[in-house]
Design a protein around this motif. Structure first.
Motif, short mmCIF file in Angstrom:
data_model
loop_
_atom_site.label_atom_id
_atom_site.label_comp_id
_atom_site.label_asym_id
_atom_site.label_seq_id
_atom_site.Cartn_x
_atom_site.Cartn_y
_atom_site.Cartn_z
N TYR A 265 0.83 -1.21 0.00
CA TYR A 265 0.00 0.00 0.00
C TYR A 265 0.86 1.26 0.00
N ALA A 266 1.96 1.23 0.76
CA ALA A 266 2.87 2.38 0.76
C ALA A 266 3.50 2.57 -0.61
N LEU A 267 3.84 1.46 -1.27
CA LEU A 267 4.41 1.56 -2.61
C LEU A 267 3.39 2.14 -3.60
N ALA A 268 2.13 1.70 -3.50
CA ALA A 268 1.09 2.25 -4.37
C ALA A 268 0.94 3.76 -4.16
N LEU A 269 1.03 4.20 -2.90
CA LEU A 269 0.93 5.63 -2.61
C LEU A 269 2.09 6.41 -3.20
N TRP A 270 3.31 5.94 -2.98
CA TRP A 270 4.48 6.66 -3.46
C TRP A 270 4.61 6.60 -4.98
N ARG A 271 4.06 5.55 -5.59
CA ARG A 271 4.13 5.47 -7.05
C ARG A 271 3.24 6.52 -7.72
N ILE A 318 10.00 -3.16 -13.42
CA ILE A 318 11.00 -4.09 -12.87
C ILE A 318 11.51 -3.59 -11.53
N ILE A 319 11.82 -2.29 -11.46
CA ILE A 319 12.33 -1.71 -10.21
C ILE A 319 11.29 -1.84 -9.10
N ALA A 320 10.01 -1.54 -9.41
CA ALA A 320 8.95 -1.60 -8.40
C ALA A 320 8.77 -3.02 -7.87
N ASN A 321 8.68 -4.00 -8.76
CA ASN A 321 8.46 -5.39 -8.33
C ASN A 321 9.66 -5.96 -7.61
N THR A 322 10.86 -5.66 -8.11
CA THR A 322 12.07 -6.15 -7.45
C THR A 322 12.23 -5.54 -6.07
N GLY A 323 11.98 -4.22 -5.98
CA GLY A 323 12.09 -3.55 -4.69
C GLY A 323 11.11 -4.08 -3.67
N ALA A 331 9.23 4.47 -0.72
CA ALA A 331 9.47 5.81 -1.30
C ALA A 331 10.69 5.78 -2.21
N PHE A 332 11.72 5.08 -1.80
CA PHE A 332 12.94 4.96 -2.61
C PHE A 332 12.63 4.26 -3.93
N ILE A 333 11.89 3.15 -3.85
CA ILE A 333 11.55 2.39 -5.05
C ILE A 333 10.76 3.23 -6.05
N LEU A 335 10.31 6.65 -6.22
CA LEU A 335 10.78 7.97 -6.64
C LEU A 335 12.08 7.95 -7.43
N VAL A 336 12.88 6.91 -7.24
CA VAL A 336 14.19 6.88 -7.90
C VAL A 336 14.08 6.94 -9.43
N PRO A 337 13.19 6.16 -10.08
CA PRO A 337 13.13 6.25 -11.56
C PRO A 337 12.80 7.66 -12.04
N GLY A 338 11.83 8.32 -11.40
CA GLY A 338 11.46 9.67 -11.82
C GLY A 338 12.59 10.66 -11.63
N PHE A 339 13.24 10.62 -10.47
CA PHE A 339 14.36 11.54 -10.22
C PHE A 339 15.51 11.26 -11.18
#
Length: 353
Positions: A265-271, A318-323, A331-333, A335-339
């Motif tokens: 759920y936190a990943l869905a929010l940060w994505r 890939i980054i989201a699922n692996t993370g 948050a790291f998973i 935000l990193v691609p966008g930044f």
């Protein structure tokens, strides 16, 4: 101002063209997926079409970064092909000033996405999922044959099936003492959810554990004060991506306060935040993409931009699922691609201009 309005108008047209191409394409794949279930239960072709239509706002949100990329390339590429960009440069307007118009339209796109994300897409997606589940005669559950599990400090609740918003079936309640030892185990055939905190359990067996002995009592009806309100129950049965940002914030806080796993759920929010960053990155990337090779044909630019969009999308997934598997910080998973794309686009901008 007239020049900026003209460029903004061309970029807006480009966004519409990109949306008209990408949205039907993604929706077509959704429809093909749904057609496989036609004939099961009461699920019909019209249900598949309705499900696909109700998912359109969610799909638009998901493709917004690539609408920004392809739409800006279409607009600026068209201006370049017609030598309008060269005329603007000769008139003394710098590429940086020209790029302000696409960025302004991009901010409006982000505003529209935010409104859809909070007020439109979650409601339609949840309704679509619920209608599909009813037609296919499915129940809302988490886990494979495990039901819905949740807890607070002293109680653990398992709901086997949510029949609808006001009735649950196959209920188990484990009451713990201060040391975490089991005090009572309550098993109910089903429960009628009366209000925010009162459940009426039906066909109930209560086992009590005390001084090494186990006693059992049976009740036709038993009232139980639940630690869940109806909104919490409904949230538990929804996909994380189908929740609005405010629903995700509240649910993440609920899971954190009760010591439960909140990563998905936190990943869905940060994505959702990461998607906004990716949209900005695609806007920035599209500008030097066009200015860096004005003589290149528009079709070549579009093909190259589409390949970049596909590569970024796959890498982000890939980054989201692996993370998530590695239990990295959500948050790291997210935000990193966008930044990372913003940094790359900024470096390319500086090199081009």
């Amino acid at each position: 101002m007239i020049i900026y309005r003209y460029i903004a108008y061309q970029v807006a047209i480009g966004f519409m063209i990109a949306t008209a191409v990408l949205l039907p394409l993604f929706s077509f794949f959704d429809l093909l997926d749904q057609l496989e279930d036609v004939g099961k239960g009461t699920y019909r072709v019209t249900d598949a079409f309705l499900y696909t239509v109700m998912l359109l706002p969610r799909r638009f949100i998901q493709i917004a970064p690539f609408v920004a990329l392809l739409g800006t390339v279409v607009a600026l590429g068209k201006l370049a092909v017609h030598s309008e960009l060269i005329a603007l440069r000769v008139a003394g307007i710098s590429p940086l000033r020209i790029s302000l118009a696409p960025l302004g339209v991009g901010m409006l796109l982000l505003l529209g996405v935010a409104i859809l994300e909070q007020f439109v897409a979650p409601q339609l997606q949840q309704k679509a999922i619920a209608n599909r589940a009813v037609a296919l005669q499915l129940s809302a559950e988490l886990g494979r044959n495990l039901g819905i599990w949740t807890r607070n400090e002293r109680s653990i609740l398992r709901i086997g099936q949510m029949m609808h918003a006001k009735q649950a079936a196959d209920i188990e309640i484990l009451q713990l003492d201060q040391e975490g030892f089991l005090l009572t185990h309550t098993l109910a055939q089903y429960a009628d959810i009366k209000d925010d905190d009162r459940w009426e359990l039906n066909n109930v067996t209560v086992r009590t554990f005390k001084d090494g002995e186990i006693s059992a009592t049976r009740h036709a009806f038993l009232n139980w004060s639940s630690f869940l309100n109806p909104d919490d129950i409904l949230t538990l049965t929804k996909l994380p991506e189908s929740l609005s940002p405010l629903e995700l914030v509240r649910h993440v806080e609920f899971l954190r306060s009760t010591g439960q796993d909140m990563d998905s759920y936190a990943l869905a929010l940060w994505r959702k935040v990461g998607s906004a960053l990716m949209t900005i990155a695609m806007l920035l990337l599209s500008i030097p993409f066009v200015f860096g090779s004005i003589r290149t044909g528009l079709s070549n630019k579009l093909v190259f931009a589409a390949l970049i969009g596909i590569a970024v999308y796959l890498l982000d997934q890939i980054i989201a699922n692996t993370g998530l598997i590695l239990r990295l910080n959500p948050a790291f998973i997210a935000l990193v691609p966008g930044f990372a794309m913003i940094i790359l686009a900024t470096l390319w901008l500086r090199r081009t201009f």
